[in-house]
Design an enzyme around this catalytic site. Structure first.
Site, PDB file in Angstrom:
ATOM      1  N   GLY A 249       0.757  -1.247   0.000  1.00  0.00           N
ATOM      2  CA  GLY A 249       0.000   0.000   0.000  1.00  0.00           C
ATOM      3  C   GLY A 249       0.783   1.290   0.000  1.00  0.00           C
ATOM      4  CD  GLU A 291       0.833  -9.601   0.961  1.00  0.00           C
ATOM      5  OE1 GLU A 291       0.676 -10.814   0.892  1.00  0.00           O
ATOM      6  OE2 GLU A 291      -0.117  -8.796   1.072  1.00  0.00           O
ATOM      7  N   PRO A 292       4.645  -5.060  -0.776  1.00  0.00           N
ATOM      8  CG  PRO A 292       6.838  -4.262  -0.951  1.00  0.00           C
ATOM      9  CD  PRO A 292       6.006  -5.305  -0.251  1.00  0.00           C
ATOM     10  NE  ARG A 294      -0.384   2.525  -5.794  1.00  0.00           N
ATOM     11  CZ  ARG A 294      -1.409   2.488  -6.631  1.00  0.00           C
ATOM     12  NH1 ARG A 294      -1.309   3.030  -7.820  1.00  0.00           N
ATOM     13  NH2 ARG A 294      -2.559   1.932  -6.273  1.00  0.00           N
ATOM     14  NE  ARG A 331      -3.426   3.539 -10.894  1.00  0.00           N
ATOM     15  CZ  ARG A 331      -3.112   4.730 -10.420  1.00  0.00           C
ATOM     16  NH1 ARG A 331      -2.455   5.602 -11.167  1.00  0.00           N
ATOM     17  NH2 ARG A 331      -3.436   5.060  -9.196  1.00  0.00           N
ATOM     18  CE1 TYR A 335      -9.068   2.312  -8.971  1.00  0.00           C
ATOM     19  CE2 TYR A 335      -6.844   2.599  -9.807  1.00  0.00           C
ATOM     20  CZ  TYR A 335      -7.833   1.789  -9.313  1.00  0.00           C
ATOM     21  OH  TYR A 335      -7.576   0.469  -9.154  1.00  0.00           O
ATOM     22  CB  CYS A 362     -14.699   5.192 -29.012  1.00  0.00           C
ATOM     23  SG  CYS A 362     -13.839   5.226 -30.582  1.00  0.00           S
ATOM     24  CD  GLU A 363     -16.030   4.810 -22.739  1.00  0.00           C
ATOM     25  OE1 GLU A 363     -16.493   5.638 -21.926  1.00  0.00           O
ATOM     26  OE2 GLU A 363     -16.642   3.795 -23.102  1.00  0.00           O
ATOM     27  CE1 TYR A 391      -2.236  -3.078  -8.726  1.00  0.00           C
ATOM     28  CE2 TYR A 391      -0.957  -1.221  -7.897  1.00  0.00           C
ATOM     29  CZ  TYR A 391      -1.492  -2.488  -7.715  1.00  0.00           C
ATOM     30  OH  TYR A 391      -1.291  -3.155  -6.542  1.00  0.00           O
TER      31      TYR A 391
HETATM   32  C1  LIG Z   1      -2.956  -5.110  -3.870  1.00  0.00           C
HETATM   33  C2  LIG Z   1      -2.380  -5.784  -2.711  1.00  0.00           C
HETATM   34  C3  LIG Z   1      -1.073  -5.499  -2.332  1.00  0.00           C
HETATM   35  C4  LIG Z   1      -0.215  -4.465  -3.013  1.00  0.00           C
HETATM   36  O1  LIG Z   1      -0.697  -3.167  -2.847  1.00  0.00           O
HETATM   37  P1  LIG Z   1       0.162  -1.931  -3.382  1.00  0.00           P
HETATM   38  O2  LIG Z   1      -0.677  -0.757  -3.078  1.00  0.00           O
HETATM   39  O3  LIG Z   1       0.352  -2.132  -4.841  1.00  0.00           O
HETATM   40  O4  LIG Z   1       1.448  -1.918  -2.636  1.00  0.00           O
HETATM   41  C5  LIG Z   1      -0.549  -6.198  -1.269  1.00  0.00           C
HETATM   42  N1  LIG Z   1      -1.282  -7.122  -0.600  1.00  0.00           N
HETATM   43  C6  LIG Z   1      -2.541  -7.417  -0.948  1.00  0.00           C
HETATM   44  C7  LIG Z   1      -3.273  -8.437  -0.185  1.00  0.00           C
HETATM   45  C8  LIG Z   1      -3.137  -6.760  -2.009  1.00  0.00           C
HETATM   46  O5  LIG Z   1      -4.395  -7.042  -2.332  1.00  0.00           O
END
Ligand SMILES: *Cc1c(COP(=O)(O)O)cnc(C)c1O
Length: 439
Positions: A249, A291-292, A294, A331, A335, A362-363, A391
């Site tokens: 995240g 779990e990075p 992005r 994106r 978003y 075409c949007e 992404y």
């Molecule tokens: C999407 C996701 C991530 C990665 O999120 P980022 O914002 O890309 O770092 C990590 N863990 C889980 C469970 C996710 O669904």
């Protein structure tokens, strides 16, 4: 400066043209065509090292790259060589890693509706961890693991009830979420697993509170919830859970107005919370999984486009269109995501007009960048949009029957294709005409 705080890849240079990874972006556009995804290897490695260094004081930390941000074989190899494992969410990602020769025990399978086929594949390939998301899945995993006579190491995905200030589609940790178990459901799932299922071994808890997060405090609170739950579960069920997975995240810098915290700042907050709460709730130091996604791959990527038509709406917006758009980068339309760009062949000219960069699809919503100051654009110019590593390709579509662009890896003045451009032939290769339509 931490790599996730940069607007552009670490190797960006301004010579006659824009240079990344020692390669001239105008030449790359000519050689490989546009739109073109370009990925800078040094930037990927630099972020991976930022993470490792930031957490080096904690000796039981496991980095898992969230492959949904960008999953292909070359990226898997790079991230693997930095010592990372992988977070996956589909058979496609698991298969990609398997085919790339990744040690599958370093892979975690996560997702709110894993299909029986996906679970089967994950078990066959020996995926190291399952993140169990719901009751239905317990039955499926249990049935399939018995068939293969395998014990499954699992984490329980929980929703910690933390609201982070980010776009609501990318928030996941708040209470009303489709992901994971509510805190009030944890006990019943544990009871269920302990009673019914000896093939599933619960190793720890997993949460993920959202994406493009700028507030370190969110992680402090998340770690506290996880530690507190582990302690509570230990007291109630007498099972020692020794892993916590805090998800990903961390935010990146898409435009000048984004100011994400440094990786080291996030690390300090997470480790501070871990040490304090371990003391407070009296548990042993767990393995810490991150779990990075992005933040590992976004800054390394740029997209090159060729400029085409322009339209000046009298007294209003000037639209200049490029040869890609929402099919290669959904994106902005999904978003309202913002991006920064420069003109690769006019890198030394000062910006003098305000334009809106439109896509070719075409949007009306297919706008890549609203109101950006750039040198006067002409057809044939090469526009470089920054921070498209995460992404973009992974969310790309064939909308308007567009062929997906190629991806090139640059490093030390060398460029290599890592994903071939789709051809027109590729686009029709899965079509079938039923006999009765053939005359
Ligand atoms: C999407 C996701 C991530 C990665 O999120 P980022 O914002 O890309 O770092 C990590 N863990 C889980 C469970 C996710 O669904």
């Amino acid at each position: 400066m931490s790599t996730n705080q940069l607007l552009k890849p670490v190797t960006t240079e301004y010579k006659e043209h824009l240079i990344i990874g020692g390669c001239d972006m105008v030449e790359l556009a000519q050689t490989y065509g546009t739109p073109l995804y370009v990925l800078d290897e040094k930037t990927i490695r630099s972020v991976c090292r930022d993470y490792k260094e930031a957490f080096s004081s904690y000796n039981n930390v496991k980095m898992m790259y969230a492959s949904k941000a960008l999953c292909n074989s070359a990226v898997a190899k790079i991230v693997d060589s930095e010592g990372f494992g992988f977070d996956t969410v589909s058979a496609g990602e698991i298969y990609t890693l398997y085919k790339s020769g990744i040690d599958m025990s370093k892979v975690l399978f996560n997702g709110n509706n894993k299909t029986p086929d996906e679970i089967e594949l994950a078990i066959q390939y020996g995926v190291g961890r399952f993140s169990i998301d719901n009751f239905h899945e317990v039955e499926l995993i249990s049935k399939i693991s018995k068939k293969h006579n395998r014990q499954i190491d699992a984490l329980l995905r929980i929703t910690p009830g933390i609201e982070c200030h980010t776009h609501k589609y990318i928030q996941t940790g708040q209470l009303d979420s489709k992901f994971g178990f509510d805190l009030s459901q944890i006990d019943s799932i544990i009871e269920h697993i302990l009673k019914v299922d000896k093939t599933i071994k619960i190793r720890g808890l997993h949460a993920h509170i959202g994406s493009q997060i700028f507030e370190p405090k969110c992680y402090y609170d998340e770690v506290e919830v996880l530690v507190k739950e582990i302690s509570r579960i230990d007291n109630k069920f007498n099972i020692k859970l020794d892993e916590i997975n805090i998800g990903g995240g961390l935010g990146v810098k898409y435009t000048d107005s984004d100011n994400p915290p440094a990786i080291s700042e996030i690390a300090d907050v997470i480790l501070d919370s871990l040490h304090k709460n371990i003391e407070k709730y009296g548990i042993e130091l767990p393995a810490l999984y991150l779990e990075p996604g992005r933040s590992i791959i976004s800054t390394a990527g740029v997209t090159l486009y060729t400029v085409g038509s322009s339209k000046q709406v009298p007294d209003m917006t000037k639209y200049t269109a490029v040869d890609g758009g929402m099919a290669d980068n959904p994106r902005p339309s999904m978003y309202e995501a913002e991006y920064y760009a420069e003109v690769a062949n006019k890198i030394n000219e000062t910006p003098k007009e305000k334009v809106t960069i439109a896509g070719k699809f075409c949007e009306s919503g297919d706008i890549l960048i609203k109101d950006i100051e750039l040198p006067a654009l002409e057809a044939g110019d090469i526009l470089c949009v920054y921070n498209t590593g995460a992404y973009n390709y992974s969310m790309a579509s064939n909308y308007n029957r567009a062929a997906k662009p190629a991806m090139v890896l640059v490093n030390n003045s060398q460029s290599d294709i890592i994903i071939y451009r789709e051809t027109l032939e590729d686009l029709v290769s899965h079509d079938n005409i039923p006999d009765r339509l053939v005359r």
